[in-house]
Design a protein around this motif. Structure first.
Motif, PDB file in Angstrom:
ATOM      1  N   UNK A   1      -3.950 -11.199 -14.374  1.00  0.00           N
ATOM      2  CA  UNK A   1      -4.333 -12.598 -15.095  1.00  0.00           C
ATOM      3  C   UNK A   1      -4.183 -13.697 -14.048  1.00  0.00           C
ATOM      4  N   UNK A   2      -3.488 -13.481 -13.052  1.00  0.00           N
ATOM      5  CA  UNK A   2      -3.446 -14.492 -11.863  1.00  0.00           C
ATOM      6  C   UNK A   2      -4.475 -14.447 -10.831  1.00  0.00           C
ATOM      7  N   UNK A   3      -4.839 -13.073 -10.655  1.00  0.00           N
ATOM      8  CA  UNK A   3      -5.553 -12.838  -9.455  1.00  0.00           C
ATOM      9  C   UNK A   3      -6.793 -13.775  -9.185  1.00  0.00           C
ATOM     10  N   UNK A   4      -7.727 -13.833 -10.407  1.00  0.00           N
ATOM     11  CA  UNK A   4      -9.127 -14.451 -10.335  1.00  0.00           C
ATOM     12  C   UNK A   4      -8.987 -15.979  -9.825  1.00  0.00           C
ATOM     13  N   UNK A   5      -7.807 -16.805 -10.332  1.00  0.00           N
ATOM     14  CA  UNK A   5      -7.713 -17.804 -10.046  1.00  0.00           C
ATOM     15  C   UNK A   5      -7.394 -18.086  -8.533  1.00  0.00           C
ATOM     16  N   UNK A   6      -6.391 -17.149  -7.969  1.00  0.00           N
ATOM     17  CA  UNK A   6      -6.015 -17.238  -6.679  1.00  0.00           C
ATOM     18  C   UNK A   6      -7.230 -16.914  -5.658  1.00  0.00           C
ATOM     19  N   UNK A   7      -7.897 -15.868  -5.987  1.00  0.00           N
ATOM     20  CA  UNK A   7      -9.140 -15.539  -5.166  1.00  0.00           C
ATOM     21  C   UNK A   7      -9.999 -16.791  -5.075  1.00  0.00           C
ATOM     22  N   UNK A   8     -10.314 -17.485  -6.146  1.00  0.00           N
ATOM     23  CA  UNK A   8     -11.053 -18.660  -6.037  1.00  0.00           C
ATOM     24  C   UNK A   8     -10.602 -19.858  -5.305  1.00  0.00           C
ATOM     25  N   UNK A   9      -9.485 -19.875  -5.393  1.00  0.00           N
ATOM     26  CA  UNK A   9      -8.637 -20.879  -4.603  1.00  0.00           C
ATOM     27  C   UNK A   9      -8.809 -20.733  -3.027  1.00  0.00           C
ATOM     28  N   UNK A  10      -8.567 -19.510  -2.693  1.00  0.00           N
ATOM     29  CA  UNK A  10      -8.733 -19.152  -1.141  1.00  0.00           C
ATOM     30  C   UNK A  10      -9.998 -19.237  -0.888  1.00  0.00           C
ATOM     31  N   UNK A  11     -11.023 -18.784  -1.630  1.00  0.00           N
ATOM     32  CA  UNK A  11     -12.281 -18.756  -1.476  1.00  0.00           C
ATOM     33  C   UNK A  11     -13.086 -20.067  -1.118  1.00  0.00           C
ATOM     34  N   UNK A  12     -12.346 -21.112  -1.973  1.00  0.00           N
ATOM     35  CA  UNK A  12     -13.045 -22.677  -1.945  1.00  0.00           C
ATOM     36  C   UNK A  12     -12.153 -23.537  -0.702  1.00  0.00           C
ATOM     37  N   UNK A  13     -10.957 -23.237  -0.626  1.00  0.00           N
ATOM     38  CA  UNK A  13     -10.019 -23.942   0.457  1.00  0.00           C
ATOM     39  C   UNK A  13     -10.725 -24.556   1.908  1.00  0.00           C
ATOM     40  N   UNK A  14     -11.307 -23.378   2.444  1.00  0.00           N
ATOM     41  CA  UNK A  14     -11.916 -23.742   3.793  1.00  0.00           C
ATOM     42  C   UNK A  14     -13.171 -24.754   3.639  1.00  0.00           C
ATOM     43  N   UNK A  15     -13.703 -24.769   2.807  1.00  0.00           N
ATOM     44  CA  UNK A  15     -14.941 -25.706   2.451  1.00  0.00           C
ATOM     45  C   UNK A  15     -14.462 -27.160   1.979  1.00  0.00           C
ATOM     46  N   UNK A  16     -13.433 -27.038   0.949  1.00  0.00           N
ATOM     47  CA  UNK A  16     -12.681 -28.398   0.497  1.00  0.00           C
ATOM     48  C   UNK A  16     -12.055 -29.108   1.808  1.00  0.00           C
ATOM     49  N   UNK A  17     -11.499 -28.484   2.682  1.00  0.00           N
ATOM     50  CA  UNK A  17     -10.969 -29.350   3.849  1.00  0.00           C
ATOM     51  C   UNK A  17     -12.046 -30.028   4.819  1.00  0.00           C
ATOM     52  N   UNK A  18     -13.457 -29.358   4.972  1.00  0.00           N
ATOM     53  CA  UNK A  18     -14.523 -29.962   5.561  1.00  0.00           C
ATOM     54  C   UNK A  18     -14.888 -30.843   4.769  1.00  0.00           C
ATOM     55  N   UNK A  19     -14.944 -30.473   3.403  1.00  0.00           N
ATOM     56  CA  UNK A  19     -15.873 -31.689   2.348  1.00  0.00           C
ATOM     57  C   UNK A  19     -14.960 -33.122   2.289  1.00  0.00           C
ATOM     58  N   UNK A  20     -13.587 -33.121   2.547  1.00  0.00           N
ATOM     59  CA  UNK A  20     -12.887 -34.142   2.589  1.00  0.00           C
ATOM     60  C   UNK A  20     -12.821 -34.963   3.864  1.00  0.00           C
ATOM     61  N   UNK A  21     -13.588 -34.652   4.869  1.00  0.00           N
ATOM     62  CA  UNK A  21     -13.832 -35.260   5.788  1.00  0.00           C
ATOM     63  C   UNK A  21     -14.970 -36.186   6.037  1.00  0.00           C
ATOM     64  N   UNK A  22     -16.128 -35.859   5.123  1.00  0.00           N
ATOM     65  CA  UNK A  22     -17.417 -36.528   4.950  1.00  0.00           C
ATOM     66  C   UNK A  22     -17.038 -38.132   4.623  1.00  0.00           C
ATOM     67  N   UNK A  23     -17.704 -38.876   5.096  1.00  0.00           N
ATOM     68  CA  UNK A  23     -17.334 -40.220   4.944  1.00  0.00           C
ATOM     69  C   UNK A  23     -17.676 -40.847   3.471  1.00  0.00           C
ATOM     70  N   UNK A  24     -18.688 -40.243   2.750  1.00  0.00           N
ATOM     71  CA  UNK A  24     -18.854 -40.736   1.328  1.00  0.00           C
ATOM     72  C   UNK A  24     -17.894 -39.854   0.415  1.00  0.00           C
ATOM     73  N   UNK A  25     -17.346 -38.797   1.050  1.00  0.00           N
ATOM     74  CA  UNK A  25     -16.432 -37.905   0.186  1.00  0.00           C
ATOM     75  C   UNK A  25     -15.045 -38.761   0.086  1.00  0.00           C
ATOM     76  N   UNK A  26     -14.598 -39.482   1.123  1.00  0.00           N
ATOM     77  CA  UNK A  26     -13.358 -40.281   1.136  1.00  0.00           C
ATOM     78  C   UNK A  26     -13.487 -41.242  -0.205  1.00  0.00           C
TER      79      UNK A  26
END
Length: 399
Positions: free
Chosen positions: A308-333
């Motif tokens: 029951x925990x596995x899908x949420x954890x997989x999604x988080x790890x899948x998204x985190x690398x792109x989330x970090x880059x997204x936060x650096x975009x000017x409009x993203x701030x």
């Protein structure tokens, strides 16, 4: 600033910190976020207020248990993959063990003293969340624009109940941030030290999809008890937004309507899950311990808990690398300033309903909650110490 331990020392540090929280974090996912902020942002300074709010906003979007996803991300930031595993295990294990014992006939939750402690812990959640809302509001809503976004988020979650309201509040806050928050001085955005590459993120995302569609197929081709349980609990964890309470209807459909667990057993376990610390998703361990397909075994409890925990954890790890880059975009701030302000509003609304309304029953509870808030904000006591004090006081106010 604390010293920097060795990598193995960091894993032990993560495990011990989250084990203490797993033993004392009552109050549900919103309260857990308050505990995490107090412990890891304010006291240990593992990451900034801004980075923490970004993680909270991300996990509110993803299916699964938001507080456990935030905890896993904190462990990942601090000590890599082993730190993530340590954070999840330590935070989840205490409540899972208690619920399995309850399923096997334990009566540890009976008696007036235990009920008084539980009542005191509910009041503790009020103090913890109030302290978190106060601290986050000062740093994330310092101007009229962001304060207005937080207020709009409160109205959104009031008018649109359930997880849909929370997601809508963050989306509206993010869109408002693009308009209202561009004029503010840009803050420096530092990438979180995430040991997850974009390639690994893609592979993990594919694993999530493969399990979501592959497990039903395997369970149909080879109808074994293990595959049926894996499929049922993985699907329940993958298709729900908003955390533990929202997953209950899905679990009821999977285990009660199928005849695996009786309705009485299901409701009894749900009541016990309300009285233990940690994530409500550990209710799955109780169900796994009593359900018919695996003969009420400890293996069934562990399998249901992991799936029951596995899908949420997989999604988080899948998204985190792109989330970090997204936060650096000017409009993203600007977008994230609005989203973070909305998170403050969501926490503020939750402080009243359901936390305040279920815990503050009279003047005694109000005085106890106020004392806990002052212990955190003025005397700077750690959260675990406040938990001990208020839980013990709960015995007195219930007599």
């Amino acid at each position: 600033m604390s010293h920097t331990p060795r990598p193995s020392g960091r894993v032990r540090e993560v495990f011990s910190a989250f084990l203490l929280l797993g033993l004392t974090s009552f109050g549900g996912p919103i309260a857990h976020l308050g505990y995490f902020r107090t412990e890891f942002v304010e006291r240990r300074r593992w990451l900034s207020e801004q980075a923490y709010a970004d993680l909270v906003a991300l996990c509110q979007f993803l299916p699964g248990p938001a507080s456990s996803q935030v905890g896993l991300a904190l462990g990942l930031v601090r000590a890599g993959p082993w730190g993530a595993a340590a954070a999840w295990t330590a935070f989840t294990l205490p409540s899972a063990v208690v619920l399995v014992l309850f399923a096997l006939g334990s009566s540890v939750l009976d008696g007036p003293v235990s009920q008084g402690i539980i009542h005191g812990l509910k009041v503790t959640a009020v103090a913890i969340i109030a302290h978190a809302v106060w601290g986050m509001a000062r740093s994330l809503c310092p101007d009229p624009g962001r304060a207005g976004i937080a207020l709009a988020a409160v109205f959104t979650v009031v008018l649109v109940s359930g997880p849909l309201g929370q997601v809508a509040a963050i989306v509206i806050g993010a869109m408002a941030g693009i308009v209202l928050c561009r004029a503010y001085v840009a803050v420096d955005v530092h990438d979180l030290p995430l040991p997850v590459s974009a390639r690994v993120g893609h592979l993990v995302g594919l694993t999530f999809v493969a399990l979501l569609f592959g497990l039903p197929l395997l369970a149909w081709i080879s109808p074994t008890a293990i595959l049926a349980v894996m499929n049922a609990f993985y699907r329940a964890g993958a298709l729900v937004f908003g955390g533990g309470h929202v997953v209950l209807p899905l679990l009821e459909a999977e285990v009660v309507q199928s005849g695996w667990v009786s309705a009485d057993e299901f409701l009894t376990g749900y009541g016990a899950a309300q009285a233990v610390p940690g994530p409500l998703f550990t209710f799955a361990s109780y169900l796994g311990a009593v359900m018919v397909p695996l003969s009420g075994s400890l293996f069934g409890a562990a399998l249901a808990l992991v799936m029951i925990f596995l899908p949420g954890m997989l999604l988080l790890v899948a998204v985190l690398p792109h989330w970090s880059r997204f936060r650096r975009w000017g409009s993203a701030q600007a977008l994230m300033r609005g989203a973070n302000a909305a998170v403050v509003g969501i926490l503020g609304a939750a402080l009243y309903q359901p936390v305040w309304t279920s815990a503050i029953l009279g003047l005694n509870e109000f005085a106890l909650a106020l004392a806990g808030f002052l212990l955190l904000s003025v005397w700077k006591l750690p959260a675990w110490a406040v938990v001990v004090i208020l839980a013990s006081s709960g015995i007195l106010i219930t007599m």
